[in-house]
Design a protein around this motif. Structure first.
Motif, short mmCIF file in Angstrom:
data_model
loop_
_atom_site.label_atom_id
_atom_site.label_comp_id
_atom_site.label_asym_id
_atom_site.label_seq_id
_atom_site.Cartn_x
_atom_site.Cartn_y
_atom_site.Cartn_z
N GLY A 70 37.02 53.08 48.54
CA GLY A 70 37.47 51.85 49.17
C GLY A 70 36.42 51.26 50.09
N GLY A 101 44.20 41.85 46.63
CA GLY A 101 43.50 43.06 46.24
C GLY A 101 42.04 43.13 46.61
N ALA A 118 41.84 46.27 34.19
CA ALA A 118 41.94 45.33 35.31
C ALA A 118 43.04 44.31 35.06
CB ALA A 118 40.61 44.62 35.51
N TYR A 158 37.76 44.81 40.02
CA TYR A 158 38.77 45.66 39.37
C TYR A 158 40.09 45.62 40.12
CZ TYR A 158 41.13 49.81 37.61
OH TYR A 158 42.06 50.67 37.08
N THR A 159 40.05 45.58 41.43
CA THR A 159 41.29 45.64 42.22
C THR A 159 41.92 44.27 42.45
OG1 THR A 159 40.01 45.48 44.27
CG2 THR A 159 40.49 47.70 43.46
#
Length: 587
Positions: free
Chosen positions: A75, A569, A268, A582-583
Motif C-alpha cells: 500500500g 481506490g 482490475a 489496479y485498485t
C-alpha cells in the motif's frame, strides 16, 4: 538506520491518512462518465516502455501498470513489502536471506501468465534481472541493482569497453528449482526497497523472438548501452501486470492500456486506462470539469480554478520523496547546438566549459529569487531548500546553510568567474524546460530575470522542448542549464546523493561533472552501518552540494493531486512514479 525508520514512519502515518482520505470521498450524484475507463490527462510525452531503459516518471507510470516486480510496496508503506511475482518476501527470519545478508532467495509464483498467454517461470525472472544489469545505458537505472548485486556502478570502462562478464551475471543471479537466488557483493540495506519497483519480469522467449537479448554470452555485448529505439521493448510490452499495452499513439499523444482479463489475481475493475498529453492547462481543466478527464496534471498556480467544485476532489499535502533542481552542464556538446550562441565567451554565446567554473554556477544560484519562485509557482506551499536531500530523510537539516537570493553575492561570484572575462564580455545562453511544465517555465524565467539584472551584458534565453527530446538532449549533454525533478527510486538518501552528485549517477553523467572527493564520500556513506556516522557523511555531502553547486535545489515542494470525486481506490505511495490503477474504480 533507526533514525531513518522513525522519519519514514512519520511519513507513513501521513501517507496512510491521506490514502484513506482518497478512498472514502463521495461523489455528489453526477452521473459517472465512462465508468469502466479512466482518463488521465497530463503534459509531455513518453520516452520508452523498456523497463531497463526508462528512467523517467512519465514512462514508468505505464511500465509499473504493465510489468510486475518480484515484490511490491505494501500500500502506502515504504518500509513494508508484499509478495508479487515471488510468493514470499525474503527475510532472515524465514530463511530466505542468508545470515550474512548477502544471499536472497525469491520463490517464484506458479500459474502466472504473460500477456501473450505463455507461463511465467523462474528462468524469465532471472533473465529479466540479468537483462536489467546488462542494458546499463548511459544515465539509466541499471546502477540501482549493479551496485548491490555486482558491486559496480557501471559496466563500461572509461573507453567504453564492457567490463561485465556473462559468468558474473550467472553467478549473481541463479535459478535454483523454482526460485531465483540473488547474491550480493556485500550486504546492502535498501536492496529489497529497490527490488520492490525495479525487478520487473518480461518473457525471455518473447523478448528474444522480437529481436532482444537471447540471454546468452555470445550476444550480450550487443545489448549493453543500446540505443533507445533499438530495444525490442521500446514500444511493445509483454508483462504479467493488471493492464496490457494496447497502443502508443505518438502522433495523437496518447497511450491506451486495456485490462488483463487473464491476470493471476482478480482482474482490475477498470477495463481501460487512457493517458492523454495536452500541453494547454486550460484544456485539461475544462476536461476535468466536464468529466472528460478523471485526473489531470496542474500546478499550484492553477489550483484555484478547481477549488470549490463539488465534483472535483483536491488531495493536498501528499508525502513524496522528491527534489527539484536546475542543473549546469560543465562540458556542453556545442556541436550544432542552438543553446550556446556563438559557442565562445564573446558576449554572444558560451564555450563548452562555461559552467566548469564553480563561480559561474554559484553566481547563478545566488541570482535566483527563491521566495518569488515559492510564491509564484507554489503559492507558498513548500519550503525553501536545504540541499539535495528532501525533508524526512537521513541527512536533511532544516538549519543548514544554503543559497538564498543575494544580488551582492551573485555579482561577487560572477566578477571573479573566468578571471573577470565573464563580467567584462558578458554571455548568451539558454535555460531549458520541458514543454507544458508551468513550474519549470516559471523557474526558468525567474532565473533569467535574476541573472540578466546583474549585468546588461548577460543574456539568458528560455526555451521549452518536448519531454522525449528534452531527455535525449540532456543525456547527450546538450542542455547548458536545465530543470528537472527526481522522485526517489527507494527511500534512502543514497538514491539522491548518488544520482545528483556521483560521477556515475544519472545527472552528473549528462552534466559531465565529476568530483573524486564526492564519489568517495557517497560510496563511504552507503557502506556505513553506524547511523550517526552515516548522518555525518550525508551532512558532508550536502555541504559539498552547496559549495560546488553542480545543481541547485530551489524549493522542497508540497505535492497535491486533482481528480473527479467519483474516483475510488486511489492511494499514494511516496516513491511511486505515478498512479497504480489496479485498485482504482469509478462510482
Amino acid at each position: 538506520m533507526r533514525r531513518v525508520r522513525r522519519q519514514v514512519l512519520i511519513l507513513l502515518a501521513l501517507t496512510l491518512s491521506l490514502s484513506l482520505a482518497g478512498l472514502t470521498g463521495t461523489a455528489t450524484g453526477q452521473a459517472v462518465k465512462n465508468p469502466d475507463t479512466f482518463i488521465q490527462v497530463g503534459f509531455g510525452d513518453w520516452d520508452t516502455f523498456d523497463y531497463a531503459w526508462a528512467y523517467d516518471t512519465s514512462s514508468h507510470t505505464i511500465i509499473f501498470n504493465v510489468y510486475e516486480p518480484l515484490i511490491f510496496y505494501d500500500g502506502g508503506r515504504v518500509d513494508r513489502f508484499v509478495p508479487r511475482l515471488a510468493t514470499t518476501v525474503p527475510s532472515v527470519q524465514n530463511g530466505l536471506v542468508s545470515p550474512d545478508g548477502k544471499t536472497y532467495t525469491f520463490p517464484i509464483r506458479e500459474g502466472v501468465k504473460f500477456h501473450d498467454g505463455t507461463p511465467m517461470t523462474a528462468e524469465d525472472a532471472a533473465y529479466s534481472l540479468r537483462r536489467f544489469l546488462l542494458i546499463d545505458r548511459d544515465g539509466g537505472p541499471s546502477s540501482l541493482l549493479l551496485e548491490p548485486i555486482l558491486g559496480m556502478t557501471k559496466t563500461r570502462d572509461d573507453k567504453g569497453n564492457l567490463m561485465l562478464s556473462f559468468s558474473a551475471l550467472e553467478r549473481a543471479v541463479q535459478v535454483k528449482g523454482n526460485s531465483v537466488v540473488v547474491t550480493l557483493k556485500e550486504p546492502f540495506g535498501p536492496f529489497l526497497s529497490i527490488m520492490a519497483l525495479w525487478s520487473s519480469v518480461v518473457s525471455k522467449k518473447w523478448a528474444a523472438a522480437n529481436g532482444d537479448w537471447d540471454g546468452t554470452a555470445a550476444t550480450m555485448a550487443r545489448y549493453n548501452n543500446l540505443k533507445k529505439e533499438s530495444s525490442a521493448l521500446f514500444e511493445k510490452a509483454n508483462g504479467t501486470g493488471p493492464f496490457k499495452l494496447e497502443r502508443w499513439d505518438r502522433a495523437g499523444k496518447q497511450v491506451i492500456l486495456v485490462r488483463n482479463d487473464g491476470y493471476w489475481r482478480t482482474p482490475a475493475r477498470l477495463s481501460r486506462v487512457v493517458f492523454r498529453s495536452i500541453d494547454e492547462t486550460a484544456t485539461r481543466i475544462l476536461m476535468l470539469k466536464a468529466g472528460d478527464a478523471d485526473s489531470i496534471a496542474i500546478s499550484r498556480r492553477e489550483q484555484p480554478q478547481v477549488e470549490g467544485d463539488p465534483n472535483i476532489r483536491l488531495i493536498d499535502n501528499l508525502p513524496w520523496l522528491r527534489t527539484d533542481a536546475f542543473f549546469f552542464t560543465v562540458d556542453i556538446d556545442t556541436r550544432g547546438n542552438p543553446d550556446v550562441g556563438s559557442g565562445r565567451l564573446d558576449g554572444a554565446g558560451i564555450p563548452a566549459n562555461f559552467f566548469s567554473d564553480v563561480r559561474v554556477r554559484r553566481g547563478f544560484a545566488y541570482a535566483f529569487d527563491y521566495a518569488t519562485f515559492l510564491q509564484d509557482a507554489f503559492r507558498n506551499q513548500g519550503t525553501l531548500p536545504k540541499g539535495v536531500i528532501p525533508p524526512g530523510m537521513l541527512g536533511f537539516d532544516a538549519k543548514r546553510e544554503y543559497f538564498s537570493h543575494s544580488r551582492e553575492k551573485a555579482i561577487a561570484e560572477l566578477r571573479e568567474a573566468w578571471g573577470g572575462q565573464v563580467w567584462e564580455r558578458g554571455f548568451r545562453a539558454t535555460v531549458l524546460y520541458n514543454t507544458g511544465n508551468v513550474v519549470r517555465e516559471v523557474g526558468a524565467r525567474i532565473l533569467k530575470d535574476g541573472v540578466e539584472a546583474l549585468n546588461p551584458k548577460f543574456r539568458l534565453d528560455v526555451r521549452g522542448i518536448t519531454w522525449a527530446s528534452y531527455l535525449a538532449a540532456m543525456n547527450d549533454s546538450k542542455l547548458p542549464v536545465f530543470w528537472i525533478g527526481w522522485v526517489a527510486d527507494y527511500p534512502d538518501p543514497h538514491n539522491f546523493a548518488f544520482h545528483f552528485l556521483h560521477s556515475d549517477g544519472t545527472f552528473p553523467k549528462s552534466q559531465r561533472f565529476k568530483n573524486e572527493e564526492l564519489d568517495r564520500l557517497i560510496m563511504q556513506a552507503i557502506k556505513e552501518t553506524n547511523p550517526e556516522k552515516r548522518k555525518q557523511l550525508y551532512s558532508q555531502i550536502n555541504q559539498k552540494f552547496f559549495e560546488l553547486a553542480p545543481s541547485v535545489s530551489p524549493v522542497h515542494q508540497v505535492v497535491f493531486r486533482v481528480q473527479r470525486s467519483w474516483v475510488r481506490g486511489w492511494y499514494n505511495n511516496p516513491v511511486f512514479p505515478g498512479t497504480y490503477y489496479y485498485t482504482i474504480f469509478k462510482g
